[in-house]
Write a protein that holds these residues in place. Sequence first.
Motif: not given
Length: 280
Positions: A210-236
């Motif tokens: 998600p469009p977050l402003a801090t490293d801490q919050w971006l790190a919490r959503y690191a799992f979305m990289e593999s999930a997004g690449d597989r399930w919703w690739p056109i929404f990167g």
Amino acid sequence: MSDRPIIDWPAWIASPPGRYVLDWEQEQLDRVVSDVFGYHALQLGLPQLDGLRENRMPCRGLLLDAQSVASAPYTLPRDAGIAGPVAPVWPAPAPRHAPEGRSVVWCDLLDLPLETQSVDLIVMPHTLEFTSDPHRLLREAERVLMPEGQLVILGFNSLSLWGARQSVGKVAGRPFLPGEHDLIAFTRLKDWIKLLGFELERGRFGCYRPPLATDQWLARYAFMESAGDRWWPIFGAVYMVTAIKRVRGMRLVGPVKVKKPVLAPGLAPAATPHPRNRNS
């Protein structure tokens, strides 16, 4: 990060979301340009990203927009490492983020000082989002590219969470992404490059957090990289497009091979009569 709007690249690149996007784009470019061969390669804009780092062409240049530079024109040296004729450009100090060893030229990106069909590779990282006439810039890229030359474009995806936040932020006067113009949709860009005679070779999306402003919050959503690449690739949040310039009526051929005549099955060449048998 402060609460002021992010309106320029230097400020945004230094932010956590900027570094997140830049790291992904650098990784993708390193992989793509390493297999492109030729003599001249150019990057248009964004000196903070070394799009030609892994490319092995002997002449690699960085062209930057000089519309805001008020200075007298001068003549581009022939040994500047840029393909094309000698033409007037605007000198300016090389930006402190410019990659080491690159030939930096300040010019009007909508009127490139290059010969027609003189460049083998052009990389445009977010360049279309900062120009007043993106379609004209694409026409210039098509003009200077050689037949079978490659064009690599990176941009923000309007059909993503980042694009949605940018749209809402611009209405509220608090944009999240840099750039004064609207984001260019991936489908719209595909139509443009096809109209100009390019053939889309590949497209890739990335940055699904998600469009977050801090490293801490971006790190919490690191799992979305593999999930997004597989399930919703056109929404990167970011896309990369690689296209090849095709020229109608042109056909690349290899060495001409001379084929031996093939005899019909069961037939053999007539035997040459022996000289002794001719008088018999």
